[in-house]
Write an enzyme that holds these catalytic residues in place. Structure first.
Site, mmCIF file in Angstrom:
data_model
loop_
_atom_site.group_PDB
_atom_site.id
_atom_site.type_symbol
_atom_site.label_atom_id
_atom_site.label_comp_id
_atom_site.label_asym_id
_atom_site.label_seq_id
_atom_site.Cartn_x
_atom_site.Cartn_y
_atom_site.Cartn_z
ATOM 1 N N MET A 18 108.961 47.805 42.250
ATOM 2 C CA MET A 18 109.293 46.513 41.636
ATOM 3 C C MET A 18 108.012 45.736 41.392
ATOM 4 O O MET A 18 107.281 45.419 42.341
ATOM 5 C CB MET A 18 110.257 45.727 42.540
ATOM 6 N N GLN A 70 104.182 55.105 41.532
ATOM 7 C CA GLN A 70 104.797 55.222 40.216
ATOM 8 C C GLN A 70 103.763 54.968 39.123
ATOM 9 O O GLN A 70 103.064 53.955 39.135
ATOM 10 C CB GLN A 70 105.958 54.251 40.034
ATOM 11 N N CYS A 100 111.447 51.134 32.750
ATOM 12 C CA CYS A 100 111.099 49.726 32.551
ATOM 13 C C CYS A 100 111.220 49.354 31.077
ATOM 14 O O CYS A 100 110.660 50.037 30.210
ATOM 15 C CB CYS A 100 109.679 49.464 33.045
#
Length: 337
Positions: A18, A70, A100
């Site tokens: 996040m 990531q 995303c």
């Protein structure tokens, strides 16, 4: 990590990557609550990894293992080079962002827009698998815009698994690249868990993990009867206490669940160490604000950390004061030790 076994180290739960949230201080805090949950970095782009300040972008503490990085990118050669760098830093996994929906990632040709190019994602997986020995995984949506989720998700899954991806984490919503903001894309497109279940039925030997809208272990755990892993996002961040149950409920741990008070007590040495390195207290305690959510004193806990941690020279005394607001007896016992 992703073998179809009952090994206690097999991935069963992860905390989602996040942006602006899952930095190294957040992960170190979450590790106090669960020793087994797989923790993800924020997304980092291949260009930043290859050309930027690697220690700033990729540095982490040993206590954070198991930890995955990531990557955002779509050039197979650059993805392979970045994956080598990630492995060299000691990460346990490298993951490709195919979920995303922000304008920034679209303009850079990575993120959710890659749902329209599964063969390119597969080429990235193949290049990365050649470059590293750690697992290479993918996190995607069920589709974008007007794509049919049945076809779009099948094409992505088939492509990346043919390229030897170790796991596919699926955020069970579409992303709308036009017309919705990234925030709206986390809430407005409807969840479709059944679509992920159908994918697993079709690919029973592959690791398929579920992400999107999971709020509690009571809600999510039944999905492990059919799927391989659960990925919590905002719920783990805003109500981190749920992570304290993970080791017992999902990994067969015999120790008692980690209480919020135990988590704070265990985290003190990390906070002290980082303060000694010049890290501002507020940069760390901002990730702890939701810890006592729903408990008496939670508002005072948040207020003290929010107001006093930003003051120049703020130290552990602020955390102890906040802790006393939610449990005076516990605080006094700690102080006496």
């Amino acid at each position: 990590m992703y073998e179809a076994t009952n090994d206690s180290k097999k991935v069963k739960l992860s905390v989602a990557p996040m942006m602006e949230w899952t930095d190294r201080h957040c992960r170190a805090f979450h590790r106090q609550l669960s020793k087994n949950a797989l923790l993800y970095t924020e997304m980092v782009t291949t260009g930043a990894v290859i050309h930027g300040d690697r220690e700033h972008l990729l540095g982490f503490s040993d206590i954070e293992h198991p930890i995955a990085c990531q990557l955002g990118g779509s050039d197979p050669k650059e993805m392979a080079e970045a994956a080598r760098i990630v492995e060299g830093f000691g990460y346990d996994e490298v993951n490709i962002n195919v979920g995303c929906p922000s304008d920034r990632v679209q303009s850079g040709r990575f993120g959710a827009c890659l749902m329209q190019e599964p063969e390119l994602v597969a080429a990235c997986v193949a290049a990365m698998k050649t470059a590293v020995d750690i697992p290479v995984t993918v996190k995607c949506r069920i589709g974008v815009d007007d794509q049919d989720p049945e076809e779009a998700l099948d094409r992505m899954a088939d492509a990346v698994f043919a390229a030897q991806a170790d796991a596919l984490w699926v955020h069970a919503r579409k992303a709308w690249l036009q017309g919705l903001s990234p925030k709206e894309n986390r809430d407005i497109p409807p969840l479709d868990y059944d679509r992920v279940l159908r994918l697993k039925q079709r690919l029973p030997e592959k690791f398929i993990g579920l992400n999107g809208g999971l709020q509690s272990l009571d809600q999510a755990e039944p999905y492990l009867e059919h799927l391989d892993g659960l990925m919590f996002g905002r719920a783990a961040y805003h109500t981190p206490e749920i992570l304290g149950e993970v080791d017992r409920r999902l990994y067969g741990g015999t120790a008692p669940d980690v209480s919020p008070w135990d988590a704070v007590k265990g985290h003190m040495s990390y906070l002290e160490d980082q303060l000694g390195k010049g890290v501002k207290l507020a940069h760390m305690t901002r990730h702890m604000l939701g810890l006592f959510h729903g408990r008496p004193g939670a508002r005072s806990w948040r207020r003290i950390l929010t107001v006093e941690a930003i003051r120049p020279g703020a130290g552990l005394e602020v955390v102890k004061k906040a802790l006393s607001a939610v449990s005076p007896s516990n605080f006094e016992a700690d102080a006496a030790e």
